[in-house]
Design a protein around this motif. Structure first.
Motif, PDB file in Angstrom:
ATOM      1  N   PRO A  84       0.851  -1.197   0.000  1.00  0.00           N
ATOM      2  CA  PRO A  84       0.000   0.000   0.000  1.00  0.00           C
ATOM      3  C   PRO A  84       0.888   1.251   0.000  1.00  0.00           C
ATOM      4  O   PRO A  84       1.840   1.342   0.787  1.00  0.00           O
ATOM      5  N   LEU A  85       0.620   2.194  -0.875  1.00  0.00           N
ATOM      6  CA  LEU A  85       1.479   3.367  -1.002  1.00  0.00           C
ATOM      7  C   LEU A  85       1.188   4.444   0.034  1.00  0.00           C
ATOM      8  O   LEU A  85       1.897   5.452   0.096  1.00  0.00           O
ATOM      9  N   LYS A  86       0.117   4.260   0.818  1.00  0.00           N
ATOM     10  CA  LYS A  86      -0.231   5.166   1.920  1.00  0.00           C
ATOM     11  C   LYS A  86      -0.385   6.604   1.440  1.00  0.00           C
ATOM     12  O   LYS A  86      -1.268   6.882   0.645  1.00  0.00           O
ATOM     13  N   GLU A  87       0.477   7.507   1.891  1.00  0.00           N
ATOM     14  CA  GLU A  87       0.277   8.924   1.534  1.00  0.00           C
ATOM     15  C   GLU A  87       0.736   9.255   0.122  1.00  0.00           C
ATOM     16  O   GLU A  87       0.595  10.395  -0.332  1.00  0.00           O
ATOM     17  N   TYR A  88       1.284   8.274  -0.585  1.00  0.00           N
ATOM     18  CA  TYR A  88       1.780   8.512  -1.937  1.00  0.00           C
ATOM     19  C   TYR A  88       0.786   8.039  -2.994  1.00  0.00           C
ATOM     20  O   TYR A  88       0.006   7.108  -2.775  1.00  0.00           O
ATOM     21  N   ASP A  89       0.833   8.677  -4.154  1.00  0.00           N
ATOM     22  CA  ASP A  89       0.117   8.229  -5.345  1.00  0.00           C
ATOM     23  C   ASP A  89       1.157   7.900  -6.408  1.00  0.00           C
ATOM     24  O   ASP A  89       2.172   8.596  -6.530  1.00  0.00           O
ATOM     25  N   TYR A  90       0.902   6.867  -7.171  1.00  0.00           N
ATOM     26  CA  TYR A  90       1.752   6.548  -8.317  1.00  0.00           C
ATOM     27  C   TYR A  90       0.980   6.952  -9.565  1.00  0.00           C
ATOM     28  O   TYR A  90      -0.137   6.480  -9.799  1.00  0.00           O
ATOM     29  N   SER A 341      11.391  -5.229   0.632  1.00  0.00           N
ATOM     30  CA  SER A 341      10.833  -6.011   1.745  1.00  0.00           C
ATOM     31  C   SER A 341      11.304  -5.538   3.119  1.00  0.00           C
ATOM     32  O   SER A 341      10.659  -5.829   4.128  1.00  0.00           O
ATOM     33  N   LYS A 342      12.414  -4.773   3.174  1.00  0.00           N
ATOM     34  CA  LYS A 342      12.981  -4.387   4.463  1.00  0.00           C
ATOM     35  C   LYS A 342      12.830  -2.898   4.794  1.00  0.00           C
ATOM     36  O   LYS A 342      13.325  -2.452   5.832  1.00  0.00           O
ATOM     37  N   ASN A 343      12.185  -2.144   3.930  1.00  0.00           N
ATOM     38  CA  ASN A 343      12.035  -0.706   4.161  1.00  0.00           C
ATOM     39  C   ASN A 343      10.587  -0.279   3.942  1.00  0.00           C
ATOM     40  O   ASN A 343       9.862  -0.905   3.169  1.00  0.00           O
ATOM     41  N   SER A 344      10.195   0.783   4.602  1.00  0.00           N
ATOM     42  CA  SER A 344       8.835   1.292   4.416  1.00  0.00           C
ATOM     43  C   SER A 344       8.740   2.036   3.093  1.00  0.00           C
ATOM     44  O   SER A 344       9.747   2.508   2.555  1.00  0.00           O
ATOM     45  N   ILE A 345       7.529   2.140   2.581  1.00  0.00           N
ATOM     46  CA  ILE A 345       7.305   2.884   1.338  1.00  0.00           C
ATOM     47  C   ILE A 345       7.808   4.315   1.489  1.00  0.00           C
ATOM     48  O   ILE A 345       8.479   4.858   0.597  1.00  0.00           O
ATOM     49  N   ARG A 346       7.515   4.930   2.607  1.00  0.00           N
ATOM     50  CA  ARG A 346       7.919   6.322   2.820  1.00  0.00           C
ATOM     51  C   ARG A 346       9.438   6.473   2.761  1.00  0.00           C
ATOM     52  O   ARG A 346       9.967   7.381   2.111  1.00  0.00           O
ATOM     53  N   THR A 347      10.145   5.565   3.445  1.00  0.00           N
ATOM     54  CA  THR A 347      11.608   5.629   3.449  1.00  0.00           C
ATOM     55  C   THR A 347      12.174   5.386   2.061  1.00  0.00           C
ATOM     56  O   THR A 347      13.088   6.089   1.613  1.00  0.00           O
ATOM     57  N   PHE A 351      14.168   8.161  -0.115  1.00  0.00           N
ATOM     58  CA  PHE A 351      15.546   7.875  -0.514  1.00  0.00           C
ATOM     59  C   PHE A 351      15.711   8.064  -2.022  1.00  0.00           C
ATOM     60  O   PHE A 351      16.662   8.708  -2.489  1.00  0.00           O
ATOM     61  N   LEU A 352      14.781   7.534  -2.801  1.00  0.00           N
ATOM     62  CA  LEU A 352      14.864   7.664  -4.257  1.00  0.00           C
ATOM     63  C   LEU A 352      14.631   9.099  -4.706  1.00  0.00           C
ATOM     64  O   LEU A 352      15.128   9.515  -5.759  1.00  0.00           O
ATOM     65  N   ASP A 353      13.904   9.864  -3.902  1.00  0.00           N
ATOM     66  CA  ASP A 353      13.697  11.292  -4.194  1.00  0.00           C
ATOM     67  C   ASP A 353      14.834  12.155  -3.657  1.00  0.00           C
ATOM     68  O   ASP A 353      14.789  13.385  -3.782  1.00  0.00           O
ATOM     69  N   GLU A 354      15.829  11.523  -3.030  1.00  0.00           N
ATOM     70  CA  GLU A 354      17.006  12.207  -2.478  1.00  0.00           C
ATOM     71  C   GLU A 354      16.620  13.216  -1.404  1.00  0.00           C
ATOM     72  O   GLU A 354      17.107  14.336  -1.352  1.00  0.00           O
ATOM     73  N   GLU A 355      15.733  12.757  -0.495  1.00  0.00           N
ATOM     74  CA  GLU A 355      15.244  13.614   0.576  1.00  0.00           C
ATOM     75  C   GLU A 355      15.532  13.047   1.960  1.00  0.00           C
ATOM     76  O   GLU A 355      15.162  13.651   2.965  1.00  0.00           O
ATOM     77  N   THR A 356      16.206  11.902   2.050  1.00  0.00           N
ATOM     78  CA  THR A 356      16.434  11.256   3.334  1.00  0.00           C
ATOM     79  C   THR A 356      17.564  11.909   4.123  1.00  0.00           C
ATOM     80  O   THR A 356      18.482  12.510   3.569  1.00  0.00           O
ATOM     81  N   THR A 357      17.475  11.754   5.439  1.00  0.00           N
ATOM     82  CA  THR A 357      18.568  12.165   6.322  1.00  0.00           C
ATOM     83  C   THR A 357      19.630  11.072   6.315  1.00  0.00           C
ATOM     84  O   THR A 357      19.395   9.958   5.820  1.00  0.00           O
ATOM     85  N   PHE A 358      20.794  11.370   6.897  1.00  0.00           N
ATOM     86  CA  PHE A 358      21.858  10.372   6.914  1.00  0.00           C
ATOM     87  C   PHE A 358      21.458   9.163   7.753  1.00  0.00           C
ATOM     88  O   PHE A 358      21.819   8.023   7.420  1.00  0.00           O
ATOM     89  N   SER A 359      20.702   9.361   8.828  1.00  0.00           N
ATOM     90  CA  SER A 359      20.264   8.226   9.642  1.00  0.00           C
ATOM     91  C   SER A 359      19.322   7.323   8.851  1.00  0.00           C
ATOM     92  O   SER A 359      19.362   6.089   8.984  1.00  0.00           O
ATOM     93  N   GLU A 360      18.482   7.917   8.023  1.00  0.00           N
ATOM     94  CA  GLU A 360      17.612   7.119   7.158  1.00  0.00           C
ATOM     95  C   GLU A 360      18.441   6.384   6.098  1.00  0.00           C
ATOM     96  O   GLU A 360      18.151   5.230   5.755  1.00  0.00           O
ATOM     97  N   ASP A 361      19.477   7.051   5.599  1.00  0.00           N
ATOM     98  CA  ASP A 361      20.371   6.411   4.632  1.00  0.00           C
ATOM     99  C   ASP A 361      21.019   5.167   5.234  1.00  0.00           C
ATOM    100  O   ASP A 361      21.155   4.136   4.569  1.00  0.00           O
ATOM    101  N   LEU A 362      21.408   5.283   6.501  1.00  0.00           N
ATOM    102  CA  LEU A 362      22.046   4.140   7.167  1.00  0.00           C
ATOM    103  C   LEU A 362      21.098   2.950   7.253  1.00  0.00           C
ATOM    104  O   LEU A 362      21.516   1.798   7.129  1.00  0.00           O
ATOM    105  N   GLY A 363      19.805   3.235   7.466  1.00  0.00           N
ATOM    106  CA  GLY A 363      18.811   2.163   7.503  1.00  0.00           C
ATOM    107  C   GLY A 363      18.707   1.453   6.163  1.00  0.00           C
ATOM    108  O   GLY A 363      18.613   0.219   6.102  1.00  0.00           O
ATOM    109  N   ILE A 364      18.730   2.236   5.079  1.00  0.00           N
ATOM    110  CA  ILE A 364      18.707   1.654   3.734  1.00  0.00           C
ATOM    111  C   ILE A 364      19.957   0.808   3.512  1.00  0.00           C
ATOM    112  O   ILE A 364      19.892  -0.329   3.012  1.00  0.00           O
ATOM    113  N   MET A 365      21.113   1.346   3.904  1.00  0.00           N
ATOM    114  CA  MET A 365      22.378   0.627   3.716  1.00  0.00           C
ATOM    115  C   MET A 365      22.379  -0.697   4.487  1.00  0.00           C
ATOM    116  O   MET A 365      22.873  -1.720   4.001  1.00  0.00           O
TER     117      MET A 365
END
Length: 384
Positions: A84-90, A341-347, A351-365
């Motif tokens: 579910p994309l939640k607050e996002y629309d595709y 499978s390991k990250n939320s849609i929002r995160t 991340f793909l929109d290049e809006e994440t903080t470094f702590s969020e980047d670490l979660g992706i990594m």
């Protein structure tokens, strides 16, 4: 006497970047006295591509959006996800709708002029002279969407992944698609251990875009796409008879080539030719919107149009990802399985929109932590 071939701004290329830039210039009262030319060898009268993107809430282009989805699917041999994309629309936009809308908007402005011509070269010796097949033009500043010739000459010096694809918009006699959800990636039909997948945008129960896409260092013959599409439609939908309404083919460069090094004081590279396509995904629609806004902000602040267009950390991340895909292309399935499978849609979208903080980047990594990424990290680090 005013020179009809002189412009304050000349935009070369009436594609996504050129037209988005022109539209934003036309809306801003700051530029109402500026003369702006748009030069392209095509009058953009055909639907040559489909743009899809995610965003929150209402967007600038909702009037021409073909379809909106609120649920995505991801499939592989190991993972099946409904997201579910939640607050996002595709959202999806057909290029012809965008071209027609942009031309209508801009043609109503007295300070905009469309020029049907092919640019051969730009001379900067004494002012800016743009030489076309039919005639020459001058401008105070040029926005150039053409890919630099050096990209092709120095291709081997940089990491290049081809995002190449072929898709069909098909129509069936009976209902077979579920239009409430689109398929972001289906890896169950991948080609010879490569990063290749099926992408499906169902517009209705009887109409859909079905596309076979590769993220690979190599290209394939046309038959490879078509056999995969036929196999997918027969296996998933029991379809052997359907009408192909349109065909879409393309090859988007996913690369760490430094397009931004080709700006000059009087020429700003834009679009694919300016490095606006995100290296790790090939997405460009929303990134173009952001870059256009930054260019206009820079001009009004009396800065170079290309000032701080990019965020360096995300260019570094893209380099690592591209290196993994280049050296170990078969790992693509695992990468996207882990990412979705390991990250939320929002995160993920941030991340793909290049809006994440470094702590969020670490979660992706952390979700993608593997020997492949460690090796790619050090290769990129020492190459830099």
């Amino acid at each position: 006497m005013q020179d009809d071939n002189h412009f304050d701004y000349l935009i070369i290329g009436n594609g996504l970047a050129g037209l988005q830039l022109a539209l934003e210039l036309s809306k801003d009262p700051f530029f109402k006295t500026y003369t702006i030319g748009l030069i392209d060898p095509s009058n953009k009268s055909e639907n040559d591509k489909t743009w899809s993107f995610w965003e929150q809430g209402q967007g600038k282009f909702d009037a021409i959006v073909e379809k909106v989805w609120h649920t995505a699917k991801f499939e592989s041999a190991e993972v099946s996800l409904t997201l579910p994309l939640k607050e996002y629309d595709y959202k999806t936009i057909r290029s012809i709708e965008f071209y027609n809308w942009a031309k209508k908007e801009l043609s109503a402005k007295d300070n905009f002029k469309f020029i049907l011509d092919t640019v051969q070269n730009i001379e900067e010796a004494d002012g800016i002279k743009v030489v076309g097949d039919h005639q020459s033009y001058s401008a105070n500043h040029v926005f150039d969407s053409r890919v630099p010739k050096e990209f092709y000459a120095k291709e081997s010096h940089y990491t290049l992944i081809h995002q190449h694809f072929k898709g069909w918009i098909i129509e069936t006699e009976s209902a077979c698609f579920q239009p409430e959800a689109f398929t972001m990636m289906d890896y169950r039909f991948q080609y010879k251990d490569s990063t290749s997948f099926i992408y499906v945008l169902p517009f209705s129960e009887t109409k859909a875009l079905v596309e076979y896409t590769f993220f690979t260092p190599f290209l394939v013959e046309t038959e490879v796409y078509e056999e995969a599409l036929k196999n997918y439609l027969k296996t998933e939908y029991q379809l052997s008879n359907f009408q192909i309404l349109e065909t879409e083919v393309g090859n988007i460069p996913m690369t760490d080539f430094p397009f931004w090094n080709y700006h000059t004081e009087n020429i700003t590279k834009i679009g694919t030719g300016g490095g606006w396509v995100k290296g790790s995904t090939g997405y460009s629609f929303k990134h173009t919107e952001k870059h256009v806004a930054k260019i206009i902000e820079n001009i009004k602040a009396k800065k170079s149009p290309s000032h701080q267009l990019f965020k360096k950390k995300f260019k570094f991340y893209d380099k690592i990802f591209l290196k993994v895909l280049h050296d170990e292309n078969e790992k693509g399935v695992w990468i996207f399985e882990s990412f979705y499978s390991k990250n939320s849609i929002r995160t993920m979208f941030r991340f793909l929109d290049e809006e994440t903080t470094f702590s969020e980047d670490l979660g992706i990594m952390k979700s993608l932590f593997s020997m492949a990424f460690i090796k790619a990290f050090f290769k990129v680090l020492f190459k830099s």
